[in-house]
Design a protein around this motif. Sequence first.
Motif, PDB file in Angstrom:
ATOM      1  N   SER A  27       5.347  -1.260  -1.457  1.00 36.65           N
ATOM      2  CA  SER A  27       4.076  -0.385  -0.610  1.00 36.65           C
ATOM      3  C   SER A  27       3.418   0.726  -1.716  1.00 36.65           C
ATOM      4  O   SER A  27       4.140   1.292  -2.133  1.00 36.65           O
ATOM      5  N   THR A  28       1.814   0.811  -1.613  1.00 37.88           N
ATOM      6  CA  THR A  28       1.456   1.593  -2.725  1.00 37.88           C
ATOM      7  C   THR A  28      -0.397   1.502  -1.254  1.00 37.88           C
ATOM      8  O   THR A  28      -0.604   0.922  -0.334  1.00 37.88           O
ATOM      9  N   ALA A  29      -0.776   2.246  -2.463  1.00 40.80           N
ATOM     10  CA  ALA A  29      -1.901   2.292  -2.054  1.00 40.80           C
ATOM     11  C   ALA A  29      -3.105   1.090  -2.228  1.00 40.80           C
ATOM     12  O   ALA A  29      -3.650   0.627  -1.125  1.00 40.80           O
ATOM     13  N   ASP A  65      -1.010  -2.168  -1.534  1.00 36.75           N
ATOM     14  CA  ASP A  65      -1.083  -2.863  -0.252  1.00 36.75           C
ATOM     15  C   ASP A  65      -1.855  -2.551   1.872  1.00 36.75           C
ATOM     16  O   ASP A  65      -2.204  -3.393   2.223  1.00 36.75           O
ATOM     17  N   ASN A  66      -1.951  -0.525   1.262  1.00 35.39           N
ATOM     18  CA  ASN A  66      -2.320  -0.727   2.040  1.00 35.39           C
ATOM     19  C   ASN A  66      -4.208  -1.116   2.194  1.00 35.39           C
ATOM     20  O   ASN A  66      -4.808  -1.723   3.320  1.00 35.39           O
ATOM     21  N   ALA A  84      -4.376  -4.562   3.191  1.00 34.22           N
ATOM     22  CA  ALA A  84      -4.784  -4.856   4.832  1.00 34.22           C
ATOM     23  C   ALA A  84      -5.963  -4.225   5.597  1.00 34.22           C
ATOM     24  O   ALA A  84      -5.443  -4.721   6.901  1.00 34.22           O
ATOM     25  N   ALA A  85      -6.284  -3.817   4.657  1.00 32.02           N
ATOM     26  CA  ALA A  85      -7.676  -3.381   5.952  1.00 32.02           C
ATOM     27  C   ALA A  85      -9.083  -4.076   5.430  1.00 32.02           C
ATOM     28  O   ALA A  85      -9.032  -5.075   5.026  1.00 32.02           O
ATOM     29  N   GLN A  93     -12.388  -2.882   2.122  1.00 28.98           N
ATOM     30  CA  GLN A  93     -12.221  -3.657   1.146  1.00 28.98           C
ATOM     31  C   GLN A  93     -12.781  -3.298  -0.313  1.00 28.98           C
ATOM     32  O   GLN A  93     -12.955  -2.824  -1.239  1.00 28.98           O
ATOM     33  N   GLU A 127      -2.949   3.040  -9.903  1.00 25.50           N
ATOM     34  CA  GLU A 127      -2.710   1.733  -9.140  1.00 25.50           C
ATOM     35  C   GLU A 127      -1.523   0.687 -10.185  1.00 25.50           C
ATOM     36  O   GLU A 127      -1.125  -0.299  -9.503  1.00 25.50           O
TER      37      GLU A 127
END
Length: 133
Positions: free
Chosen positions: A2-4, A6-7, A10-11, A16, A28
């Motif tokens: 779970s990192t930036a 991963d966020n 999902a965007a 992106q 990162e």
Amino acid sequence: MSTALDNLLAAPPAEQIAALRAGLLVGEAATLVGQLGLTTTDLAPALGLSPATLTRRLRAAGQFDPAASERLLRLARIAHHAAQAFGDPARAGAWLAHPHRLLGAAPLTLLDTAHGGHAVERQLLAIEHGLPS
């Protein structure tokens, strides 16, 4: 994992793309390296950088250019997929770093191109679906 990154994965695509154009944070890459149990020497070719350049950028922090950012996001997407396929980020990192006979090289070394990324993803799909890999 779970990192930036991963966020960002999902965007929505427009978000992106905007992040890639602005440049992803160099930190990162360090986070991803740690999660996968890799070294900067392992990671550098996937980002299209020499190990020395990646080490310098990690020390200086800041942001990657759009091309390296896109490669980092590709690696994060494939690492996430591999972690799901193998059940563990460290096992995914080991798979990425070791030569694969059908790919002709270690998957990680192919991720500097979109075509290589697609080939690696096809192998992960084969593994997930129990097909010859």
